[in-house]
Design an enzyme around this catalytic site. Structure first.
Site, mmCIF file in Angstrom:
data_model
loop_
_atom_site.group_PDB
_atom_site.id
_atom_site.type_symbol
_atom_site.label_atom_id
_atom_site.label_comp_id
_atom_site.label_asym_id
_atom_site.label_seq_id
_atom_site.Cartn_x
_atom_site.Cartn_y
_atom_site.Cartn_z
ATOM 1 N N GLU A 37 -3.716 1.707 6.034
ATOM 2 C CA GLU A 37 -4.439 2.272 4.891
ATOM 3 C C GLU A 37 -5.693 2.958 5.408
ATOM 4 O O GLU A 37 -6.477 2.365 6.139
ATOM 5 C CB GLU A 37 -4.803 1.167 3.889
ATOM 6 C CG GLU A 37 -5.732 1.594 2.777
ATOM 7 C CD GLU A 37 -5.253 2.822 2.003
ATOM 8 O OE1 GLU A 37 -4.125 2.822 1.498
ATOM 9 O OE2 GLU A 37 -6.043 3.799 1.913
ATOM 10 N N HIS A 55 5.178 -0.404 -18.628
ATOM 11 C CA HIS A 55 5.948 0.302 -19.655
ATOM 12 C C HIS A 55 7.292 -0.371 -19.921
ATOM 13 O O HIS A 55 7.945 -0.867 -18.987
ATOM 14 C CB HIS A 55 6.192 1.747 -19.232
ATOM 15 C CG HIS A 55 4.946 2.576 -19.204
ATOM 16 N ND1 HIS A 55 4.260 2.923 -20.346
ATOM 17 C CD2 HIS A 55 4.244 3.105 -18.167
ATOM 18 C CE1 HIS A 55 3.198 3.646 -20.018
ATOM 19 N NE2 HIS A 55 3.162 3.763 -18.700
ATOM 20 N N LYS A 255 2.361 10.953 -21.527
ATOM 21 C CA LYS A 255 2.645 10.060 -22.650
ATOM 22 C C LYS A 255 1.589 10.201 -23.735
ATOM 23 O O LYS A 255 1.666 9.539 -24.752
ATOM 24 C CB LYS A 255 2.730 8.619 -22.151
ATOM 25 C CG LYS A 255 3.887 8.427 -21.187
ATOM 26 C CD LYS A 255 3.985 6.996 -20.699
ATOM 27 C CE LYS A 255 5.054 6.867 -19.636
ATOM 28 N NZ LYS A 255 4.687 7.467 -18.331
ATOM 29 N N ARG A 316 -2.713 11.551 -10.880
ATOM 30 C CA ARG A 316 -1.278 11.251 -10.800
ATOM 31 C C ARG A 316 -0.671 12.038 -9.630
ATOM 32 O O ARG A 316 -0.866 13.259 -9.563
ATOM 33 C CB ARG A 316 -0.563 11.671 -12.075
ATOM 34 C CG ARG A 316 -1.144 11.101 -13.371
ATOM 35 C CD ARG A 316 -0.511 11.829 -14.553
ATOM 36 N NE ARG A 316 -0.977 11.384 -15.857
ATOM 37 C CZ ARG A 316 -2.020 11.900 -16.513
ATOM 38 N NH1 ARG A 316 -2.749 12.853 -15.962
ATOM 39 N NH2 ARG A 316 -2.352 11.461 -17.724
ATOM 40 N N ILE A 348 5.449 9.289 -6.829
ATOM 41 C CA ILE A 348 5.449 8.031 -7.597
ATOM 42 C C ILE A 348 4.308 8.066 -8.617
ATOM 43 O O ILE A 348 3.269 7.414 -8.465
ATOM 44 C CB ILE A 348 5.359 6.793 -6.667
ATOM 45 C CG1 ILE A 348 6.387 6.886 -5.526
ATOM 46 C CG2 ILE A 348 5.563 5.512 -7.472
ATOM 47 C CD1 ILE A 348 7.851 6.918 -5.973
ATOM 48 N N SER A 350 3.434 7.953 -13.002
ATOM 49 C CA SER A 350 3.831 7.010 -14.043
ATOM 50 C C SER A 350 5.337 7.142 -14.315
ATOM 51 O O SER A 350 5.838 8.263 -14.352
ATOM 52 C CB SER A 350 3.039 7.290 -15.324
ATOM 53 O OG SER A 350 3.293 6.291 -16.264
ATOM 54 N N CYS A 413 -23.599 -11.737 -11.795
ATOM 55 C CA CYS A 413 -23.378 -10.669 -12.796
ATOM 56 C C CYS A 413 -23.413 -11.337 -14.155
ATOM 57 O O CYS A 413 -22.558 -12.174 -14.460
ATOM 58 C CB CYS A 413 -22.027 -9.996 -12.546
ATOM 59 S SG CYS A 413 -21.464 -8.989 -13.917
HETATM 60 C C1 LIG Z 1 -3.938 8.727 -14.989
HETATM 61 C C2 LIG Z 1 -2.814 7.803 -14.579
HETATM 62 C C3 LIG Z 1 -2.244 6.930 -15.488
HETATM 63 C C4 LIG Z 1 -1.199 6.102 -15.118
HETATM 64 N N1 LIG Z 1 -0.756 5.131 -15.972
HETATM 65 C C5 LIG Z 1 0.242 4.307 -15.588
HETATM 66 C C6 LIG Z 1 0.658 3.247 -16.430
HETATM 67 O O1 LIG Z 1 0.038 2.948 -17.447
HETATM 68 N N2 LIG Z 1 1.748 2.523 -16.054
HETATM 69 C C7 LIG Z 1 2.441 2.799 -14.924
HETATM 70 O O2 LIG Z 1 3.454 2.167 -14.690
HETATM 71 N N3 LIG Z 1 2.007 3.752 -14.066
HETATM 72 C C8 LIG Z 1 0.919 4.487 -14.360
HETATM 73 N N4 LIG Z 1 0.453 5.432 -13.508
HETATM 74 C C9 LIG Z 1 1.132 5.616 -12.219
HETATM 75 C C10 LIG Z 1 0.661 4.619 -11.177
HETATM 76 O O3 LIG Z 1 -0.731 4.468 -11.175
HETATM 77 C C11 LIG Z 1 1.122 5.117 -9.810
HETATM 78 O O4 LIG Z 1 2.484 5.443 -9.884
HETATM 79 C C12 LIG Z 1 0.953 4.058 -8.736
HETATM 80 O O5 LIG Z 1 -0.357 3.558 -8.729
HETATM 81 C C13 LIG Z 1 1.279 4.699 -7.400
HETATM 82 O O6 LIG Z 1 1.032 3.747 -6.400
HETATM 83 P P1 LIG Z 1 1.245 4.150 -4.898
HETATM 84 O O7 LIG Z 1 1.037 2.922 -4.108
HETATM 85 O O8 LIG Z 1 2.518 4.893 -4.737
HETATM 86 O O9 LIG Z 1 0.114 5.248 -4.595
HETATM 87 P P2 LIG Z 1 -1.451 5.065 -4.342
HETATM 88 O O10 LIG Z 1 -2.043 4.011 -5.164
HETATM 89 O O11 LIG Z 1 -2.050 6.431 -4.444
HETATM 90 O O12 LIG Z 1 -1.514 4.574 -2.835
HETATM 91 C C14 LIG Z 1 -1.298 5.427 -1.739
HETATM 92 C C15 LIG Z 1 -2.202 4.955 -0.624
HETATM 93 O O13 LIG Z 1 -1.890 5.670 0.572
HETATM 94 C C16 LIG Z 1 -3.079 5.863 1.291
HETATM 95 N N5 LIG Z 1 -2.836 6.948 2.240
HETATM 96 C C17 LIG Z 1 -2.510 8.232 1.950
HETATM 97 N N6 LIG Z 1 -2.353 8.929 3.086
HETATM 98 C C18 LIG Z 1 -2.579 8.072 4.118
HETATM 99 C C19 LIG Z 1 -2.583 8.210 5.518
HETATM 100 N N7 LIG Z 1 -2.324 9.384 6.115
HETATM 101 N N8 LIG Z 1 -2.857 7.121 6.276
HETATM 102 C C20 LIG Z 1 -3.140 5.918 5.704
HETATM 103 N N9 LIG Z 1 -3.176 5.738 4.355
HETATM 104 C C21 LIG Z 1 -2.884 6.805 3.574
HETATM 105 C C22 LIG Z 1 -4.085 6.203 0.200
HETATM 106 O O14 LIG Z 1 -5.411 6.014 0.647
HETATM 107 C C23 LIG Z 1 -3.675 5.240 -0.900
HETATM 108 O O15 LIG Z 1 -4.395 4.028 -0.841
HETATM 109 C C24 LIG Z 1 -0.648 6.211 -13.828
HETATM 110 C C25 LIG Z 1 -1.246 7.081 -12.895
HETATM 111 C C26 LIG Z 1 -2.356 7.816 -13.255
HETATM 112 C C27 LIG Z 1 -3.074 8.587 -12.211
#
Ligand SMILES: Cc1cc2nc3c(=O)[nH]c(=O)nc-3n(C[C@H](O)[C@H](O)[C@H](O)COP(=O)(O)OP(=O)(O)OC[C@H]3O[C@@H](n4cnc5c(N)ncnc54)[C@H](O)[C@@H]3O)c2cc1C
Length: 495
Positions: A37, A55, A255, A316, A348, A350, A413
């Site tokens: 990370e 969801h 949504k 997103r 990946i 929502s 806090c």
């Molecule tokens: C506005 C919004 C509303 C949403 N609402 C919902 C909801 O209500 N319900 C739902 O199911 N989903 C929801 N989602 C979707 C959900 O938040 C995401 O699908 C999910 O958090 C994705 O997780 P992830 O681990 O794939 O990505 P991330 O959480 O983005 O994690 C990716 C990680 O990779 C790291 N990284 C990237 N490149 C590198 C690299 N080169 N080297 C090392 N580390 C790296 C980043 O720092 C990050 O920590 C929402 C998203 C958004 C933005």
């Protein structure tokens, strides 16, 4: 390039909710797994700023990965959150119809849900919704009730998954950025990082907003991620407006702006949806926040701007295909003569939070199907004990805790009633909280009405003491975000 470690069976790039749950799922087996990370904490990408809804699964189009993994993930949540001791509530949700056209949309969504395998969906009258949600607009004609909809704390889920993975033997490296792949011909044999190269057999791409960049290192072009910003407004707990989640009817790209309860009792509204270019632009705008307030008032007209305590934006990781991209590229024998390759999870967005446990399970099954030997560890423990949450304890439990450790008697806090004992414990947890924001996500310090006005100097001093550094070195979210510029007294560096 310097080689820094023996070969890993699997390297996961990205410790968001998907990467951390994948690491936890793999920690069940006798494997060498490395989770990389680039940020100073887990869960700081899309995972840190979203609506936190589990969801039900009536929204994604039938037949898509989104639909399948949404419903599977939703079904996994009760056991997952019980094992990891994470706040989760399956209180159900409503999609609200404000017009006759919306009523037809409810029927479409109910049918979609039926095809996706969502149970218990029911269309009810506006009055029935108002019986549960008295603040709902009198204009609501009806609602689609989904009893399996829920809410979760996404930060704690991610931290808990990472902690459980680490205690089960996974190696987590924070502040370590993957920069590219080490290849032997077409084969990936290692991940190059800013801390050296780590040889490996398999790489799993969980890089969220940067997943398309990681794909390009593997020679895969043609898939792009567009950050789509969503802004939010958080209300004071004292002004809690809803008991469930109230969605409007969805638009083609989102949504819609909804009103939800959080697991900590705040009302949260948002998000809007705007495609942007900069993957690091987390700023809110006055225009965006006005749009959010206006949108949420269509459902709950009595929301008052003066009860707002915080605003934030999330990004997103929207993929160019509109669906989750899930694929495995096996490339024959790699390290030690065993097959290896690249597992890709991109786009990946929502319902990615909901789908995350099912996506993690899919990765394990995909690796096994492609030749990775999975031998279960006898010592694997799926349980992660909950740290004491002082504000949630009875008087008797609080007294007993303070007798054991007087630091639980010092409130740091005031708004969220977080004690020094909780802060110190989080700093020394299996995935240590080493920044102010990391502590905020774990303990809720600074998330109440005063938004850190009272606790910040105290937390900075505790972090400095426990980490053995000067308060001048304590950061909000890693290098470059130091909270204190200089001591206020000549020669001093204490606050
Ligand atoms: C506005 C919004 C509303 C949403 N609402 C919902 C909801 O209500 N319900 C739902 O199911 N989903 C929801 N989602 C979707 C959900 O938040 C995401 O699908 C999910 O958090 C994705 O997780 P992830 O681990 O794939 O990505 P991330 O959480 O983005 O994690 C990716 C990680 O990779 C790291 N990284 C990237 N490149 C590198 C690299 N080169 N080297 C090392 N580390 C790296 C980043 O720092 C990050 O920590 C929402 C998203 C958004 C933005």
């Amino acid at each position: 390039m310097q080689r820094v470690d023996a070969a890993y069976d699997v390297i996961i790039i990205g410790a968001g909710v998907v990467g951390c749950l994948t690491a936890r799922a793999l920690s069940r087996y006798r494997l060498r797994v490395l989770l990389l990370e680039k940020a100073s904490d887990v869960g700081t990408g899309a995972t840190k700023a979203n609506t936190a809804i589990v969801h039900a699964g009536y929204d994604p189009l039938p037949g898509t990965h989104k639909a399948r993994f949404n419903v599977r993930g939703n079904n996994m949540y009760p056991q997952l959150c019980a094992e990891l001791n994470v706040p989760y509530s399956r209180q159900g949700d409503y999609v609200v119809a404000l017009s006759q056209e919306d009523m037809r949309t409810l029927e479409e969504l109910r049918e979609r849900g039926r095809r996706n395998g969502v149970s218990g969906l029911e269309i009810v009258s506006g009055d029935q919704v108002r019986r549960t949600e008295p603040a709902l607009t009198p204009q609501a004609l009806g609602g689609l009730w989904a009893p399996s909809g829920g809410i979760v704390d996404p930060f704690l889920l991610t931290v808990a998954a990472a902690e459980n993975a680490v205690t089960n033997g996974i190696k987590l490296l924070l502040e370590t950025e993957a920069l590219g792949f080490e290849k032997d011909g077409q084969r990936i044999v290692g991940v190059r990082t800013d801390r050296g190269t780590f040889p490996c057999q398999w790489v799993v791409n969980c890089a969220g907003l940067h997943a398309d960049e990681v794909m390009a290192w593997a020679g895969q072009d043609g898939f792009t991620i567009t950050p789509r910003k969503g802004e939010y407004v958080v209300f004071d707990k004292a002004k809690s407006m809803v008991k469930t989640v109230l969605f409007p009817c969805p638009t083609p790209i989102s949504k819609g702006i909804l009103v939800t309860l959080t697991t900590h009792g705040n009302t949260l509204i948002g998000p809007n949806a705007q495609n942007i270019e900069n993957r690091e632009d987390w700023a809110v705008t006055a225009q965006g926040l006005a749009e959010v307030l206006q949108g949420a008032r269509k459902l709950v007209p009595s929301l008052e701007a003066r009860d707002v305590i915080a605003v934030f934006a999330g990004l997103r990781p929207s993929g160019s295909t509109g669906d989750f991209l899930m694929e495995v590229h096996q490339v024959g024998a790699t390290l030690c003569g065993r097959p290896g390759g690249f597992v890709n999870l991109a786009g990946i967005e929502s319902p990615g939070l909901t789908a995350a446990p099912a996506l993690a399970q899919w990765v394990v099954e995909a690796l096994e199907d492609h030749g990775l030997e999975l031998e279960e560890k006898r010592e694997y423990n799926p349980l992660r004990p909950a740290p004491p949450r002082f504000s949630k304890l009875s008087r008797r439990e609080q007294t007993a805790l303070i007798e054991k450790d007087p630091r639980y008697g010092r409130i740091v806090c005031r708004c969220e009633m977080v004690t020094e004992g909780e802060i110190v414990r989080a700093i020394h947890a299996p995935v240590p909280a080493r920044t102010y924001d990391a502590l905020k996500r774990r303990t809720r310090c600074g998330t109440g009405r005063c938004q850190g006005g009272f606790d910040t100097p105290r937390v900075v001093n505790i972090l400095a003491r426990e980490l053995g550094v000067s308060p001048l070195e304590v950061t909000k979210k890693g290098p470059g975000s130091e909270l204190v510029l200089r001591g206020t007294k000549e020669g001093g560096d204490a606050l």
